[in-house]
Design an enzyme around this catalytic site. Structure first.
Site, PDB file in Angstrom:
ATOM      1  N   ASP A  13     -10.369  -5.325  -1.003  1.00 59.32           N
ATOM      2  CA  ASP A  13      -9.365  -4.776  -0.084  1.00 59.32           C
ATOM      3  C   ASP A  13     -10.016  -3.939   1.007  1.00 59.32           C
ATOM      4  OD1 ASP A  13      -6.982  -3.888   0.999  1.00 59.32           O
ATOM      5  OD2 ASP A  13      -6.525  -2.495  -0.638  1.00 59.32           O
ATOM      6  N   ASP A  34       0.821  -1.210   0.000  1.00 60.43           N
ATOM      7  CA  ASP A  34       0.000   0.000   0.000  1.00 60.43           C
ATOM      8  C   ASP A  34       0.853   1.257   0.000  1.00 60.43           C
ATOM      9  OD1 ASP A  34      -2.775  -0.951   0.133  1.00 60.43           O
ATOM     10  OD2 ASP A  34      -2.141  -1.870   2.011  1.00 60.43           O
TER      11      ASP A  34
HETATM   12  C1  DX5 Z   1      -6.425   0.516   2.901  1.00 60.55           C
HETATM   13  C2  DX5 Z   1      -5.384  -0.370   2.249  1.00 60.55           C
HETATM   14  C3  DX5 Z   1      -5.553  -1.802   2.598  1.00 60.55           C
HETATM   15  C4  DX5 Z   1      -5.282  -2.087   4.050  1.00 60.55           C
HETATM   16  C5  DX5 Z   1      -5.982  -3.335   4.449  1.00 60.55           C
HETATM   17  O1  DX5 Z   1      -6.266   1.801   2.465  1.00 60.55           O
HETATM   18  O2  DX5 Z   1      -5.467  -0.249   0.849  1.00 60.55           O
HETATM   19  O3  DX5 Z   1      -4.774  -2.644   1.771  1.00 60.55           O
HETATM   20  O4  DX5 Z   1      -3.919  -2.235   4.325  1.00 60.55           O
HETATM   21  O5  DX5 Z   1      -5.899  -3.460   5.829  1.00 60.55           O
HETATM   22  P1  DX5 Z   1      -7.065  -4.159   6.638  1.00 60.55           P
HETATM   23  O6  DX5 Z   1      -7.171  -5.568   6.112  1.00 60.55           O
HETATM   24  O7  DX5 Z   1      -6.586  -4.101   8.054  1.00 60.55           O
HETATM   25  O8  DX5 Z   1      -8.315  -3.376   6.406  1.00 60.55           O
HETATM   26 ZN    ZN Z   2      -4.529  -1.792  -0.421  1.00 63.24          ZN
END
Ligand code: DX5
Ligand code: ZN
Length: 213
Positions: free
Chosen positions: A172, A34
């Site tokens: 996601d 990310d």
């Molecule tokens: C959010 C990111 C995600 C995040 C997911 O902006 O794009 O990829 O890291 O984390 P979780 O699974 O904890 O929501």
């Molecule tokens: Zn992401």
């Protein structure tokens, strides 16, 4: 399909190689990275230098999720850092077809992400230019948010819209032991999990539990 792509944002960055090896030995075939720019989203994370360091720790497929306003000028950096898929945001790109074509031209899979409030019909004119669609089930910007259930319908619609095209569909945000079975039911291909995996006491066991949920 039940394929989990661990989101490294929730991993332990002072021991990143160890966390990568843990999910790799658990069976992961890809990693989600990310990138946040402090403009498109308020958070700042990491850039191409760290991605290149991760590239040197693993041969897993690296999918780079660019939460970057106007990604056009920096695509090259993320391609050269060693990404196997580069994902731009529809809301952040000034010319999505041009950006996706540029990514593909460099033999990297071209992906697009849409926010929870973006209508999936906007992807229809882009479908021939896409290898990967990322449906955000939280507003991008941070880990550990609550899953937005209304996006499940969008996942089902996208699975229908792609028909027999060779396009990977992923989700996601906010996926954990409680929400993952609803995601599997939609028929999407890849489920990205951050805090729901890396914050577990026993990461390999959690990886297995998420697959079996
Ligand atoms: C959010 C990111 C995600 C995040 C997911 O902006 O794009 O990829 O890291 O984390 P979780 O699974 O904890 O929501
Ligand atoms: Zn992401």
């Amino acid at each position: 399909m039940r394929i989990i792509s661990p989101s490294l944002l929730s991993a332990d960055f002072k021991n990143i190689k160890k966390d990568i090896q843990l999910v790799e030995s658990s069976g992961a075939k890809r990693l989600h990275l990310d990138v946040m720019d402090g403009h498109f989203v308020s958070n700042l994370t990491f850039g191409p230098m760290i991605i290149n360091a991760i590239r040197q720790c693993t041969d897993l497929h690296l999918e780079t999720h660019l939460m970057i306003e106007n990604p056009h000028n920096v695509l090259d950096h993320y391609i050269r850092a060693g990404s196997d898929t580069v994902i731009i945001h529809l809301e952040a790109s000034q010319n999505a077809i041009e950006d996706l074509t540029y990514i593909r031209k460099h033999n990297v899979c071209a992906g697009i992400a849409i926010n929870p409030d973006t209508n999936e019909q906007h992807l229809e004119p882009l479908i021939e230019f896409l290898d990967y669609i990322l449906i955000m089930s939280v507003y991008p910007g941070k880990e550990g948010q609550n899953f937005i259930s209304s996006t499940l319908k969008k996942m089902k619609n996208m699975v229908e819209m792609r028909k027999s095209r060779n396009i990977t569909i992923a989700v996601d945000g906010g996926v954990n032991l409680e929400t993952i079975s609803k995601v599997y039911e939609t028929g999407i291909d890849i489920t990205i999990v951050g805090s729901g995996l890396f914050k577990a006491e026993n990461i390999p066991q959690r990886y297995k539990d998420l697959l079996d949920a």
